[in-house]
Design a protein around this motif. Structure first.
Motif, PDB file in Angstrom:
ATOM      1  N   VAL A 197      -5.608   8.190  -2.606  1.00  0.00           N
ATOM      2  CA  VAL A 197      -6.486   8.478  -1.479  1.00  0.00           C
ATOM      3  C   VAL A 197      -8.023   7.912  -1.932  1.00  0.00           C
ATOM      4  CG1 VAL A 197      -5.596  10.600  -0.562  1.00  0.00           C
ATOM      5  CG2 VAL A 197      -7.311  10.818  -2.370  1.00  0.00           C
ATOM      6  N   ASN A 198      -8.118   7.212  -2.912  1.00  0.00           N
ATOM      7  CA  ASN A 198      -9.469   6.546  -3.502  1.00  0.00           C
ATOM      8  C   ASN A 198      -9.562   5.342  -2.661  1.00  0.00           C
ATOM      9  OD1 ASN A 198     -11.387   5.284  -4.862  1.00  0.00           O
ATOM     10  ND2 ASN A 198     -10.883   6.289  -6.943  1.00  0.00           N
ATOM     11  N   PRO A 199     -10.703   5.313  -1.825  1.00  0.00           N
ATOM     12  CA  PRO A 199     -10.911   4.055  -1.202  1.00  0.00           C
ATOM     13  C   PRO A 199     -11.156   2.724  -2.019  1.00  0.00           C
ATOM     14  CG  PRO A 199     -12.705   5.447  -1.115  1.00  0.00           C
ATOM     15  CD  PRO A 199     -11.882   6.384  -1.861  1.00  0.00           C
ATOM     16  N   GLU A 200     -11.626   2.849  -3.057  1.00  0.00           N
ATOM     17  CA  GLU A 200     -11.706   1.774  -3.859  1.00  0.00           C
ATOM     18  C   GLU A 200     -10.379   1.008  -4.589  1.00  0.00           C
ATOM     19  OE1 GLU A 200     -13.842   3.302  -7.206  1.00  0.00           O
ATOM     20  OE2 GLU A 200     -15.810   3.067  -6.541  1.00  0.00           O
ATOM     21  N   PHE A 201      -9.231   1.744  -4.019  1.00  0.00           N
ATOM     22  CA  PHE A 201      -7.997   1.195  -4.467  1.00  0.00           C
ATOM     23  C   PHE A 201      -7.143   1.248  -3.168  1.00  0.00           C
ATOM     24  CE2 PHE A 201      -9.613   3.149  -8.368  1.00  0.00           C
ATOM     25  CZ  PHE A 201      -9.398   2.239  -9.301  1.00  0.00           C
ATOM     26  N   ALA A 202      -7.609   1.113  -2.065  1.00  0.00           N
ATOM     27  CA  ALA A 202      -7.027   1.650  -0.858  1.00  0.00           C
ATOM     28  C   ALA A 202      -6.065   0.218  -0.486  1.00  0.00           C
ATOM     29  CB  ALA A 202      -7.804   1.800   0.471  1.00  0.00           C
ATOM     30  N   THR A 203      -6.372  -1.140  -0.677  1.00  0.00           N
ATOM     31  CA  THR A 203      -5.671  -2.295  -0.296  1.00  0.00           C
ATOM     32  C   THR A 203      -5.472  -3.096  -1.548  1.00  0.00           C
ATOM     33  OG1 THR A 203      -7.570  -3.595  -0.091  1.00  0.00           O
ATOM     34  CG2 THR A 203      -6.841  -2.225   1.574  1.00  0.00           C
ATOM     35  N   ASP A 212       0.844  -1.241  -0.065  1.00  0.00           N
ATOM     36  CA  ASP A 212      -0.136   0.108  -0.016  1.00  0.00           C
ATOM     37  C   ASP A 212       0.875   1.197   0.005  1.00  0.00           C
ATOM     38  OD1 ASP A 212      -2.210  -1.763   0.051  1.00  0.00           O
ATOM     39  OD2 ASP A 212      -2.408  -1.425   2.301  1.00  0.00           O
ATOM     40  N   ASN A 213       1.822   1.331   0.730  1.00  0.00           N
ATOM     41  CA  ASN A 213       2.804   2.566   0.988  1.00  0.00           C
ATOM     42  C   ASN A 213       3.480   2.782  -0.755  1.00  0.00           C
ATOM     43  OD1 ASN A 213       2.240   3.040   3.408  1.00  0.00           O
ATOM     44  ND2 ASN A 213       4.083   1.685   4.230  1.00  0.00           N
ATOM     45  N   ARG A 214       3.886   1.552  -1.269  1.00  0.00           N
ATOM     46  CA  ARG A 214       4.465   1.655  -2.622  1.00  0.00           C
ATOM     47  C   ARG A 214       3.395   2.079  -3.433  1.00  0.00           C
ATOM     48  NH1 ARG A 214      10.087   1.308  -2.088  1.00  0.00           N
ATOM     49  NH2 ARG A 214      10.808  -0.533  -1.290  1.00  0.00           N
ATOM     50  N   TRP A 215       2.345   1.705  -3.241  1.00  0.00           N
ATOM     51  CA  TRP A 215       1.068   2.197  -4.299  1.00  0.00           C
ATOM     52  C   TRP A 215       0.990   3.669  -4.275  1.00  0.00           C
ATOM     53  CZ3 TRP A 215      -1.767   1.894  -8.470  1.00  0.00           C
ATOM     54  CH2 TRP A 215      -3.106   2.550  -8.450  1.00  0.00           C
ATOM     55  N   HIS A 216       1.030   4.167  -3.093  1.00  0.00           N
ATOM     56  CA  HIS A 216       0.669   5.638  -2.776  1.00  0.00           C
ATOM     57  C   HIS A 216       1.848   6.391  -3.602  1.00  0.00           C
ATOM     58  CE1 HIS A 216      -1.805   4.560   1.107  1.00  0.00           C
ATOM     59  NE2 HIS A 216      -2.514   4.614  -0.006  1.00  0.00           N
ATOM     60  N   ARG A 217       2.814   5.922  -3.115  1.00  0.00           N
ATOM     61  CA  ARG A 217       3.962   6.523  -3.729  1.00  0.00           C
ATOM     62  C   ARG A 217       4.058   6.608  -5.477  1.00  0.00           C
ATOM     63  NH1 ARG A 217       7.058  10.821  -4.175  1.00  0.00           N
ATOM     64  NH2 ARG A 217       9.357  10.262  -4.527  1.00  0.00           N
ATOM     65  N   ILE A 263       3.182   9.534 -10.664  1.00  0.00           N
ATOM     66  CA  ILE A 263       2.792   9.550 -12.112  1.00  0.00           C
ATOM     67  C   ILE A 263       1.514  10.538 -12.236  1.00  0.00           C
ATOM     68  CG2 ILE A 263       3.138   7.057 -12.519  1.00  0.00           C
ATOM     69  CD1 ILE A 263       0.085   6.462 -12.200  1.00  0.00           C
ATOM     70  N   ASP A 264       1.808  11.547 -10.982  1.00  0.00           N
ATOM     71  CA  ASP A 264       0.946  12.824 -10.986  1.00  0.00           C
ATOM     72  C   ASP A 264      -0.560  12.197 -10.805  1.00  0.00           C
ATOM     73  OD1 ASP A 264       3.075  14.464 -11.167  1.00  0.00           O
ATOM     74  OD2 ASP A 264       3.156  14.042 -13.217  1.00  0.00           O
ATOM     75  N   ARG A 265      -0.756  11.194 -10.120  1.00  0.00           N
ATOM     76  CA  ARG A 265      -2.115  10.829  -9.965  1.00  0.00           C
ATOM     77  C   ARG A 265      -2.403  10.800  -8.283  1.00  0.00           C
ATOM     78  NH1 ARG A 265      -5.736   8.576 -13.743  1.00  0.00           N
ATOM     79  NH2 ARG A 265      -7.008   8.902 -11.893  1.00  0.00           N
ATOM     80  N   HIS A 304      12.284   4.268  -6.021  1.00  0.00           N
ATOM     81  CA  HIS A 304      11.096   4.771  -5.232  1.00  0.00           C
ATOM     82  C   HIS A 304       9.999   3.753  -5.259  1.00  0.00           C
ATOM     83  CE1 HIS A 304      12.527   8.961  -5.036  1.00  0.00           C
ATOM     84  NE2 HIS A 304      12.668   9.042  -6.667  1.00  0.00           N
ATOM     85  N   VAL A 305       9.931   2.908  -6.359  1.00  0.00           N
ATOM     86  CA  VAL A 305       9.000   1.795  -6.662  1.00  0.00           C
ATOM     87  C   VAL A 305       9.738   0.810  -7.239  1.00  0.00           C
ATOM     88  CG1 VAL A 305       6.979   3.056  -6.186  1.00  0.00           C
ATOM     89  CG2 VAL A 305       7.718   2.533  -8.705  1.00  0.00           C
ATOM     90  N   PRO A 306       9.386  -0.374  -7.167  1.00  0.00           N
ATOM     91  CA  PRO A 306      10.137  -1.519  -7.831  1.00  0.00           C
ATOM     92  C   PRO A 306       9.752  -1.279  -9.483  1.00  0.00           C
ATOM     93  CG  PRO A 306       9.213  -2.763  -6.015  1.00  0.00           C
ATOM     94  CD  PRO A 306       8.696  -1.115  -6.015  1.00  0.00           C
TER      95      PRO A 306
END
Length: 405
Positions: free
Chosen positions: A276-282, A259-264, A269-271, A316-318
């Motif tokens: 913060v969208n709950p539909e993609f939170a986990t 989840d932290n990587r997803w946020h980063r 990618i400027d999104r 930053h991300v894999p």
């Protein structure tokens, strides 16, 4: 030899890829590996490719890659003299490795049990398609096996392929190389145990078993859920994002299921709205919406080159570009980690390159430096050293003689 197995003495009776890969690992790690070949030599000697200026064609790249660092002697094991020579070698060796079909060594009068009478501390290692009956008799015991057959039977091709279900073979010969790697681990484990017990043992790896263990995910998925996993292209059934995405000049892999990587990733990618969208939170939610996740990332990557994507996401991300071998050989990582090794090639004026040794040791470095042997290159030395009252070939200092450890 300087590797951690320096002093270990290995009689190598393997051929093709799986067995020679195992003994190549042992040679890279410092063991003295004597390759015993028939008069025609290991069939892989004739597999190529050859350097353009190779005037002798004694062996090609296939053989060089997995037989580097070994010595070669020709013995006709179907004759009493050849069998006696082998028995004398094994009597003073630490390890014997073979990958014949079951029963071959028994028919030659060279079974593990008979060799262990002469050398109780012998580690006898066997690699077969479906294992040795000593460890459990398979329905397929007598079937010959190749990499593609085992990939099909043991699970790899059942989950590798396009999303419409068309199976694909994995590019490298993983059904040879992974079993060979496991057998090398088995050999070193048995040598370690023998230091205390003074006794060797029979070590058995089946290609089928090794590949099933490599496909461990499908086993627990089926047990936990009743699911029968199928090919899913480049996606992962349990993780998202975990995709191969298009760039302007090729493809890149992006994996950010944490989840932290997803946020980063969303920020880079400027999104930030997705972060913060709950539909993609986990991760579980992203798996259930993997098509949307892929589309979002694809919209961004399609407008970027591979280098631009790496410059933005790297560290930053894999992330990694899908590379061909020319790009890999130009990668500074390969040079820094000594993962491309130059060896001489008989009959050619140019050095050739083979893959390096990924195991790194701080005190006993394992750095392959010797080419593969010519057929029977060391035969004169072996025969001059052999007699049937004992074997003087293995000139190992007494402090390391015996178990080689």
């Amino acid at each position: 030899m300087t590797g951690p197995l320096a002093g270990v003495r290995v009689v190598d009776m393997t051929h093709a890829l799986a067995g020679p890969y195992c003994t190549m690992l042992l040679a890279d790690l410092g063991a003295d590996v004597l390759k015993v070949e028939p008069a025609a030599g290991d069939t892989s000697r004739r597999a190529g490719p050859y350097p353009a200026d190779d005037t002798t064609r004694s062996f090609g790249g296939y053989f060089q890659s997995v037989n580097r660092g070994k010595r070669s002697v020709v013995l006709d094991l179907k004759t009493p003299e050849g069998a006696a020579d082998l028995r004398a070698l094994v009597a003073e060796a630490d390890v014997l490795v073979e990958n014949f079909t079951p029963g071959v060594m028994e028919r030659l009068g060279l079974s593990y049990e008979s060799l262990a009478v002469d050398n109780p501390r012998l580690v006898y290692a066997a690699l077969r398609g479906f294992g040795d009956p000593r460890s459990g008799e398979s329905l397929y015991q007598s079937w010959p096996a190749f990499d593609v057959v085992i990939q099909a039977m043991a699970g790899i091709m059942g989950i590798t392929g396009t999303e419409d279900g068309t199976p694909l073979k994995v590019g490298p010969g993983v059904a040879d190389i992974f079993p060979g790697t496991l057998l090398a681990l088995g050999v070193t484990s048995a040598l370690f145990e023998a230091r205390g017990s003074g006794r060797g043992q029979f070590v058995d790896v089946a290609m089928y078993d090794a590949v099933l263990s490599l496909c461990e995910r499908i086993v627990y998925q089926h047990s936990y859920t009743g699911e029968v996993p199928k090919p899913q292209g480049n996606r992962h059934p349990l993780l998202s994002p975990f995709d191969i995405l298009p760039a302007t000049d090729g493809w890149v892999a992006i994996a950010a299921p944490n989840d932290n990587r997803w946020h980063r990733l969303c920020e880079l990618i400027d999104r930030p709205d997705l972060a913060v969208n709950p539909e993609f939170a986990t991760n579980d939610l992203r798996v259930s919406r993997r098509d949307e996740v892929y589309k979002t990332l694809e919209e961004w990557t399609r407008g970027q080159s591979k280098e631009e994507i790496l410059a933005r996401l790297g560290g930053h991300v894999p992330v990694g570009a899908v590379r061909d071998v020319a790009e890999i050989m130009a990668d500074p990582h390969v040079a820094a980690r000594n993962m491309a090794i130059s060896l001489e090639h008989p009959g050619s004026a140019k050095a050739v390159t083979v893959a390096g040794q990924p195991l790194k040791f701080s005190r006993t470095p394992a750095i392959p430096s010797r080419r593969a042997p010519l057929l029977n290159e060391h035969g004169t030395q072996v025969r001059a050293s052999l007699d049937h009252r004992g074997c003087a070939l293995w000139t190992v200092p007494s402090t390391t003689a015996g178990l080689g450890l």
